[in-house]
Write an enzyme that holds these catalytic residues in place. Structure first.
Site, PDB file in Angstrom:
ATOM      1  N   HIS A  65       7.023  -0.003   3.397  1.00  0.00           N
ATOM      2  CA  HIS A  65       7.122   1.444   3.627  1.00  0.00           C
ATOM      3  C   HIS A  65       7.052   1.643   5.138  1.00  0.00           C
ATOM      4  CE1 HIS A  65       6.169   2.482  -0.659  1.00  0.00           C
ATOM      5  NE2 HIS A  65       5.551   1.311  -0.601  1.00  0.00           N
ATOM      6  N   PHE A  66       8.196   1.807   5.772  1.00  0.00           N
ATOM      7  CA  PHE A  66       8.202   1.939   7.228  1.00  0.00           C
ATOM      8  C   PHE A  66       8.164   3.397   7.689  1.00  0.00           C
ATOM      9  CE2 PHE A  66       9.875  -2.573   8.455  1.00  0.00           C
ATOM     10  CZ  PHE A  66       8.608  -3.080   8.189  1.00  0.00           C
ATOM     11  N   ARG A  67       8.028   4.334   6.741  1.00  0.00           N
ATOM     12  CA  ARG A  67       7.590   5.719   7.018  1.00  0.00           C
ATOM     13  C   ARG A  67       8.552   6.584   7.801  1.00  0.00           C
ATOM     14  NH1 ARG A  67       4.021   5.201   3.062  1.00  0.00           N
ATOM     15  NH2 ARG A  67       1.959   4.404   3.621  1.00  0.00           N
ATOM     16  N   HIS A 237       4.587  -5.009  -7.438  1.00  0.00           N
ATOM     17  CA  HIS A 237       3.161  -5.316  -7.280  1.00  0.00           C
ATOM     18  C   HIS A 237       2.361  -5.351  -8.580  1.00  0.00           C
ATOM     19  CE1 HIS A 237       3.382  -0.991  -7.318  1.00  0.00           C
ATOM     20  NE2 HIS A 237       3.651  -0.881  -6.032  1.00  0.00           N
ATOM     21  N   ASP A 310       4.135  -5.021   0.343  1.00  0.00           N
ATOM     22  CA  ASP A 310       3.856  -3.597   0.099  1.00  0.00           C
ATOM     23  C   ASP A 310       3.202  -2.981   1.347  1.00  0.00           C
ATOM     24  OD1 ASP A 310       3.782  -1.117  -1.042  1.00  0.00           O
ATOM     25  OD2 ASP A 310       2.187  -1.559  -2.465  1.00  0.00           O
TER      26      ASP A 310
END
Ligand SMILES: [Zn+2]
Length: 454
Positions: A65-67, A237, A310
């Site tokens: 998740h690089f936002r 996950h 993750d």
């Protein structure tokens, strides 16, 4: 052909085994892999001495998740991919719960443009199973995404959980386009029932309101929908033995279902809540033993295909709030994934070959990137990670290269470190120094036909 980069006398490790080789790279691809011996007359433009180092296929972190867009105080494509290359990761696959979520062709295109401008490594993105089946269909057929992602329960961004009718249509669209659908498998109703009346605010309360049962129920529902649609699915996950058993059961019923585990679910014990409180909060929660040992064992014995980070950073101040219900879920992980798992290899708990399979061949096949990504072979993209298996280290947020690096692995000793990372033939990190310019990263090209053999 002129050689751009030569790595001499390096021990190449592949899922099949290990051997000492010279690796030749030209035009961003592997051009030859030869036994050590007399070198060709024409010199390489650049040579790296690989003596004493081990070469791995560049890691594919299939879940980050690089936002960006929208949450750039937590991470950006620049900072996230910088952390990735320091961790030996050469390709990342980014989840769609940004702001706005990646739920349309326009938004997918906009996110890819942001990544293209600043990424240090290659990247792919997931499209969201949002609220409109028509838009999902457009995203599937656009060729812009490596897969879809559906959130079955409440998590970061608090996106809606799709109902069966929408999921059914999304799965049919994905199947038609040859895409696989990734699921965050926690059943919303089970969690909401467990949460009601909960007055505790400590970190363990979060674990207790998200039982393994929530994971199993979600996987049961997903399996039934995959069976009905003959679509391909992937459980993100997996956090429990029971969840892994549920995946295995659907695989036995000939549903094309792959799954992944994270270092935090496979390595951390329940004492993490006493030591780190809300810093350890993540969805699904860290369950400790005996689940962790089962997940690590599953990775070692082909019951789990993929190992992912993750990576989901938040501001340290937000992770330290007093009530666990005010703490956001997730933490950084893409840079620490490899050293942590190399340490498990050093401990004899996992083979190096299985670790490599889970971070290269398996994600490449699962998300349609094979054979260009995920292997050291002539013609494939020259993504390569050189590691020193003996080098000791210690994980400290202050030494990491993302924007917000706090994690429940703080202070942990590691054995095995990344020395050099090569992305499509260009050195990104050399001897622990960033030497690449941002923007070298490119979108991955998917062959839109994920394999079931990962
Ligand atoms: Zn995630």
């Amino acid at each position: 052909m002129a050689t751009d980069l030569l790595i001499r006398n390096v021990t190449l490790v592949s899922p099949a085994g290990q051997r000492v080789v010279n690796i030749f790279i030209a035009d961003g691809a592997f051009s030859a892999i030869l036994d050590p011996g007399p070198l060709p007359f024409v010199p390489a433009a650049e040579t790296i001495n690989g003596t004493g180092l081990v070469a791995l296929p560049g890691l594919i972190d299939g879940h980050v998740h690089f936002r960006e867009p929208g949450l750039t105080h937590e991470e950006t494509w620049l900072s996230g991919t910088r952390a990735a290359v320091f961790g030996g990761v050469t390709t990342v696959l980014d989840m769609p719960n940004t702001v706005p979520p990646t739920d349309s062709v326009e938004r997918a295109r906009a996110k890819l443009a942001l990544a293209d401008a600043s990424a240090y490594c290659d990247f792919g993105i997931f499209g969201l199973v949002g609220e409109s089946a028509d838009r999902i269909g457009e995203v599937c057929s656009s060729g812009l995404v490596v897969g879809l992602k559906a959130f079955m329960g409440p998590t970061t961004g608090d996106l809606p959980s799709p109902d069966d009718d929408l999921l059914f249509r999304a799965l049919e669209q994905a199947r038609t386009s040859g895409l696989r659908v990734a699921f965050h498998a926690e059943d919303r109703a089970t969690i909401e029932a467990a949460r009601s009346g909960e007055s505790r605010t400590d970190a363990i309360a979060h674990l207790e309101t998200r039982p393994a049962d929530a994971e199993v129920r979600a996987i049961e529902r997903i399996g039934a929908l995959l069976k009905a649609t003959m679509a391909r699915g992937h459980i993100c996950h997996v956090s429990s033995s029971a969840g892994l058993d549920a995946v295995r059961e659907w695989q036995r019923r000939e549903v094309d279902l792959t799954c992944e585990v994270t270092p935090h679910h496979a390595l951390l014990g329940r004492d993490v809540y006493a030591d780190f409180g809300g810093v350890a909060k993540v969805n699904p929660p860290i369950r400790g033993e005996p689940d962790a040992a089962t997940l690590l064992d599953g990775l070692g014995h082909d019951r789990v295909g993929l190992l992912v980070s993750d990576h989901a950073p938040h501001l340290a101040a937000d992770k330290m709030r007093a009530s666990i219900w005010d703490v956001p879920s997730g933490f950084a992980g893409t840079e620490t994934l490899l050293p942590l798992m190399l340490t498990a290899v050093d401990d004899g708990r996992l083979s190096l070959e299985r670790l490599i399979h889970a971070t290269s061949e398996a994600p490449a096949k699962t998300w349609g990137l094979w054979p260009r990504k995920g292997q050291v072979a002539v013609g494939a993209d020259a993504d390569l990670t050189l590691v020193d298996l003996e080098r000791v280290g210690e994980i400290h947020a202050a030494n990491l290269h993302g924007m917000n690096n706090i994690s429940p692995f703080e202070g942990r000793a590691t054995i095995g470190a990344v020395v050099t990372t090569i992305v499509r033939g260009r050195v990104a990190v050399r001897d622990g120094q960033l030497v690449a310019e941002p923007g070298w990263g490119q979108p991955v090209r998917t062959n839109s036909r994920s394999s079931s053999t990962a």
